[in-house]
Design an enzyme around this catalytic site. Structure first.
Site, PDB file in Angstrom:
ATOM      1  CB  CYS A  91      39.921 -65.237  28.640  1.00  0.00           C
ATOM      2  SG  CYS A  91      40.472 -66.202  27.207  1.00  0.00           S
ATOM      3  CG  HIS A 104      36.172 -65.977  26.510  1.00  0.00           C
ATOM      4  ND1 HIS A 104      37.019 -64.894  26.487  1.00  0.00           N
ATOM      5  CD2 HIS A 104      35.398 -65.821  27.610  1.00  0.00           C
ATOM      6  CE1 HIS A 104      36.758 -64.102  27.523  1.00  0.00           C
ATOM      7  NE2 HIS A 104      35.782 -64.654  28.222  1.00  0.00           N
ATOM      8  CG  HIS A 148      34.584 -63.428  31.587  1.00  0.00           C
ATOM      9  ND1 HIS A 148      34.359 -63.444  30.233  1.00  0.00           N
ATOM     10  CD2 HIS A 148      33.707 -62.487  32.072  1.00  0.00           C
ATOM     11  CE1 HIS A 148      33.398 -62.596  29.900  1.00  0.00           C
ATOM     12  NE2 HIS A 148      32.996 -62.002  31.004  1.00  0.00           N
TER      13      HIS A 148
END
Length: 386
Positions: free
Chosen positions: A301, A349, A361
């Site tokens: 990420c 994240h 993402h």
């Protein structure tokens, strides 16, 4: 004559008989316990029968493992970054040590040439031992020869002593930094093992599901995504209405030349930069999530967001923990395309907001770079990098 006496009940039994009775008793107790547990427990989910976790339980466990793996991935990224920086530092120090050693050798050769010359002329017969002593100046004092040295010889001796001290200091520094590098490498290996263990456990749980259970799990995931999109759409609609109202009020307050072409609000990245970020992000759609990856064929990420903003000329740190500190913090309701969106309490994240409640993402292990609602995961904060 047959006996009519009633047989006596034996006072003791054989060992085998006692073991048999104990086994029956144990089995009976176990059966009662299991029946009692089954009576109080919810029916087992799926066609696998009793004792199997439900699909919902497996999903919860896998999600937890993926989230923990994501957190461990960021720790791994930080350790990797530290290790690389430490390795660069050690290499530079070792380079300086090598250069200093060469200078020390040059000073030793110069000093040795004087010692050799004096030995040949007979003026300083003990000078040949000079290069073997740890205290050249003390040697000269002890032999009362320092006064006989020329200015050039004194400078050579001083240079030798200075290079000797500097070389020793740099060797100590190199030893210290090498120890720090070893520690960073150990931390990197530990974080790597932690990520791999969690992902292996998640894969093991998923592998035990039947085809029917996997289909149910996929359906639950689709339902969650649909609900997140619905919430995001409602929120985006409210935000758009508020934006239009604010824009109308702004235009009423300001002159025609104020704010022309600036969009809503202030402090955002120039539209050209945002366009580059979003264009890059869209080009990565479908690429696999791989923990620790920074592209170009796969991403985790924070590696994805780092590369996306790099395409716009903005350098972001490697980890989510550091990326969240860059730029300006913005409220969820004030997010604009290009903003970084962070999730979970541990900030493990991150994605790139693209508008209308959606982000792009690098999702999670086994998934790809994709669009997702910002309401799919617990929101932590949002940051505008530039």
């Amino acid at each position: 004559m047959a006996s009519h006496r009633k047989p006596r009940t034996p006072l003791s039994r054989s060992a085998a008989t006692r073991r048999g009775a104990a086994s029956v008793t144990t089995a009976a107790l176990a059966s009662v316990t299991l029946l009692s547990q089954n009576a109080n427990a919810a029916p087992a989910d799926g066609p696998g029968g009793a004792g199997r976790p439900s699909v919902e339980d497996v999903r919860a466990q896998v999600d937890k493992l993926y989230r923990e793996a994501g957190s461990s991935t960021q720790q791994y990224n930080a350790a990797k970054e530290k290790t690389e920086a430490q390795r660069d530092k050690v290499e530079k120090i070792l380079g300086r040590v090598a250069a200093r050693t060469e200078k020390l050798n040059d000073a030793r050769r110069v000093l040795g040439s004087y010692a050799t010359a004096q030995y040949r002329t007979g003026g300083m017969s003990q000078t040949a031992t000079l290069l073997l002593t740890q205290d050249p100046q003390g040697f000269f004092r002890q032999t009362h020869l320092l006064e006989r040295m020329t200015g050039r010889q004194e400078r050579a001796l001083t240079a030798y002593e200075e290079e000797q001290r500097a070389a020793a200091g740099q060797r100590r520094e190199a030893t210290k930094e090498l120890a720090a590098l070893s520690e960073a490498q150990s931390s990197l290996r530990a974080d790597k093992r932690d990520v791999q263990a969690k992902l292996a456990e998640a894969r093991q749980l998923l592998s035990q599901l039947t085809a029917e259970e996997k289909a149910r799990l996929a359906a639950i995931e689709r339902q969650k995504e649909a609900e997140a999109r619905r919430v995001a759409a409602e929120r985006a609609e409210r935000a758009e209405a508020e934006r239009r109202q604010a824009e109308q009020e702004r235009r009423q307050r300001e002159d025609a030349d104020q704010g022309a072409g600036q969009g809503s609000g202030s402090g955002g990245a120039p539209s050209g930069q945002v366009e580059k970020v979003l264009a890059f992000a869209e080009q990565q759609l479908g690429k696999p999530y791989v923990w620790g990856a920074t592209g170009p064929s796969s991403y985790d990420c924070s590696g994805f967001t780092q590369d996306a903003w790099k395409a716009a000329g903005i350098s972001l740190p490697r980890t989510t923990y550091d990326q969240v500190k860059v730029g300006t913090k913005v409220e969820k309701s004030a997010m604009r395309p290009g903003d970084l969106v962070f999730f979970y309490d541990d900030i493990s994240h991150v994605g790139i907001y693209v508008g209308d409640g959606q982000m792009i993402h690098a999702s999670k292990p086994g998934d790809d770079v994709k669009y997702e609602s910002v309401d799919y995961m617990p929101f932590h904060s949002a940051v505008r990098p530039a």
